[in-house]
Design a protein around this motif. Structure first.
Motif, PDB file in Angstrom:
ATOM      1  N   ALA A  72       0.839  -1.202   0.000  1.00 21.80           N
ATOM      2  CA  ALA A  72       0.000   0.000   0.000  1.00 21.80           C
ATOM      3  C   ALA A  72       0.875   1.254   0.000  1.00 21.80           C
ATOM      4  N   TYR A  73       1.964   1.232   0.769  1.00 19.71           N
ATOM      5  CA  TYR A  73       2.883   2.368   0.775  1.00 19.71           C
ATOM      6  C   TYR A  73       3.520   2.557  -0.600  1.00 19.71           C
ATOM      7  N   GLU A  79       1.655   7.045  -6.593  1.00 25.44           N
ATOM      8  CA  GLU A  79       0.620   8.024  -6.937  1.00 25.44           C
ATOM      9  C   GLU A  79       0.881   9.398  -6.315  1.00 25.44           C
ATOM     10  N   ASP A  80       2.058   9.580  -5.743  1.00 27.73           N
ATOM     11  CA  ASP A  80       2.422  10.846  -5.087  1.00 27.73           C
ATOM     12  C   ASP A  80       1.408  11.279  -4.036  1.00 27.73           C
ATOM     13  N   LEU A  81       0.958  10.331  -3.231  1.00 24.82           N
ATOM     14  CA  LEU A  81      -0.007  10.638  -2.176  1.00 24.82           C
ATOM     15  C   LEU A  81       0.657  10.823  -0.811  1.00 24.82           C
ATOM     16  N   VAL A  82       1.970  10.906  -0.799  1.00 24.39           N
ATOM     17  CA  VAL A  82       2.688  11.046   0.467  1.00 24.39           C
ATOM     18  C   VAL A  82       3.390  12.397   0.515  1.00 24.39           C
ATOM     19  N   GLU A  83       3.519  12.915   1.728  1.00 25.81           N
ATOM     20  CA  GLU A  83       4.199  14.191   1.899  1.00 25.81           C
ATOM     21  C   GLU A  83       5.701  14.000   2.068  1.00 25.81           C
ATOM     22  N   VAL A  88       8.254   7.397   4.277  1.00 22.03           N
ATOM     23  CA  VAL A  88       7.472   6.257   3.792  1.00 22.03           C
ATOM     24  C   VAL A  88       8.403   5.147   3.314  1.00 22.03           C
ATOM     25  N   LEU A  89       9.498   5.504   2.640  1.00 25.21           N
ATOM     26  CA  LEU A  89      10.458   4.498   2.194  1.00 25.21           C
ATOM     27  C   LEU A  89      11.088   3.779   3.394  1.00 25.21           C
TER      28      LEU A  89
END
Length: 135
Positions: A72-73, A79-83, A88-89
């Motif tokens: 999911a991450y 989709e560039d949905l993370v700030e 996240v990585l």
């Protein structure tokens, strides 16, 4: 009678590993979020995801939950949905390494015999490191 109740409670704890319990709570929150305002549940969902990624997988079932969350991450990053992509990585790496540790432990596979030195040369159980490294 009390002795039997304690045994039942111990059995329930034994059969409800932490990551699976967290994942069940996560599913419950998602179901509630579908019925109500999703944004109001977002921080609780994120906190449960963080707790899952901060916990070592102790079984293949828990490893499956962590791989699911890592996928999911990956989709969120795609989709560039993370700030904060780096954060996240790091979570994805922690999840995959934890899941890999559980798979290696449960299966008995020796990664060194299977090109592991090429694909995971720095592989270690992420929970052997200090937690400050992974936050």
């Amino acid at each position: 009678m009390l002795h039997n109740a304690n045994r039942l409670e111990a059995t329930e704890i034994t059969h409800n590993p932490p990551i699976l319990s967290l994942a069940r709570r996560l599913e419950s929150l998602y179901q509630q979020a579908e019925s109500f305002d999703f944004l109001s549940w977002g921080s609780e969902i994120s906190a449960l995801e963080d707790e899952i990624s901060a916990s070592p997988a102790t079984s293949l079932a828990e490893a499956a939950v962590q791989v699911m969350l890592a996928s999911a991450y990956i989709e969120r990053v795609r989709e560039d949905l993370v700030e904060d992509t780096d954060q996240v990585l790091e979570k994805m790496e922690r999840l995959v390494r934890s899941a890999l540790s559980a798979v290696v432990r449960e299966s008995g596979v020796n990664l060194a015999e299977l090109a592991g030195e090429r694909y995971t040369p720095e592989y270690t159980d992420p929970f052997r490191r200090s937690s400050a490294t992974w936050n």
